[in-house]
Design an enzyme around this catalytic site. Structure first.
Site, mmCIF file in Angstrom:
data_model
loop_
_atom_site.group_PDB
_atom_site.id
_atom_site.type_symbol
_atom_site.label_atom_id
_atom_site.label_comp_id
_atom_site.label_asym_id
_atom_site.label_seq_id
_atom_site.Cartn_x
_atom_site.Cartn_y
_atom_site.Cartn_z
ATOM 1 N N CYS A 271 0.841 -1.196 0.000
ATOM 2 C CA CYS A 271 0.000 0.000 0.000
ATOM 3 C C CYS A 271 0.874 1.243 0.000
ATOM 4 O O CYS A 271 1.765 1.377 0.840
ATOM 5 C CB CYS A 271 -0.917 0.008 1.217
ATOM 6 S SG CYS A 271 -2.040 1.434 1.250
ATOM 7 N N CYS B 18 -0.373 4.390 0.358
ATOM 8 C CA CYS B 18 -1.031 5.543 0.981
ATOM 9 C C CYS B 18 -0.132 6.166 2.046
ATOM 10 O O CYS B 18 0.809 5.548 2.530
ATOM 11 C CB CYS B 18 -2.391 5.162 1.555
ATOM 12 S SG CYS B 18 -2.362 4.478 3.220
ATOM 13 N N CYS C 24 -0.740 4.525 6.118
ATOM 14 C CA CYS C 24 -0.272 3.218 6.593
ATOM 15 C C CYS C 24 1.151 3.296 7.142
ATOM 16 O O CYS C 24 1.994 4.013 6.609
ATOM 17 C CB CYS C 24 -0.304 2.185 5.460
ATOM 18 S SG CYS C 24 -1.940 1.551 5.079
#
Length: 189
Positions: free
Chosen positions: A48, A50, A53
């Site tokens: 991920c 993003c 996170c």
């Protein structure tokens, strides 16, 4: 030069055992480690990009998966946990000392992923959990400081690792979200 994605997958994605029954997640502290028990295997494991996170030092992606929230139990030193951002959709419970995110929980019962907790499988003391299968929010690494000119190399490396890069979630998860929204609209009508 090989693009570094995350320490747990940089040398290749290790396939899960197919019989993982759970284990213990442990924070990075040397003393009084936070320990969280997980029953069963993980689902939708992915890299991920993003900015919310948790990522270990040097990683440009996190590796995150979900488990049913009833399969998550704080075993030791839960007093060290705090919610990182109380306004975020996913309430990420992190160790106050080392900063490691131990699990993220959605409290909004109307959210499509309510009932699932987000965890970082590399924190398991045991091996064999399901392997990452895709990469999500790939372009978001730019927001965390990655030079946009590096994106072709990052996407190429993700594909080389067998992780199809998406700038959202995987099609299966996007379909699940759309199905949830459609059902919610039908109930409201």
């Amino acid at each position: 030069m090989t693009v570094r994605i995350h320490p747990s997958i940089d040398n290749g994605v290790k396939r899960g055992s197919g019989s993982f029954t759970g284990g213990t997640l442990v924070c990075k502290c040397q003393d009084r480690q936070v320990k969280v028990g997980i029953k069963g295997d993980v689902a939708h494991n992915h890299a991920c990009g993003c900015t919310k996170c948790w990522k270990p030092d040097g990683a440009i992606f996190s590796v995150v998966a979900v488990v049913p929230r009833e399969n998550v139990t704080v075993l030791e030193n839960g007093d060290k946990l705090r919610v990182v951002d109380t306004s975020a959709t996913i309430q990420r419970h992190a160790c106050r000392v080392c900063g490691t995110h131990m699990f993220g929980r959605i409290e909004n019962t109307a959210h499509p992923f309510y009932g699932l907790d987000f965890i970082h499988p590399e924190l398991f003391t045991e091996s064999g959990s399901a392997a990452p299968g895709f990469a999500a929010f790939v372009s978001s690494v730019i927001e965390s400081g990655v030079d946009p000119s590096q994106m072709p190399a990052i996407r190429s490396r993700l594909k080389e690792l067998g992780l199809e890069p998406y700038d959202c979630l995987s099609p299966v998860l996007m379909d699940a979200i759309a199905t949830h929204v459609a059902k919610s609209k039908a109930k409201a009508a």
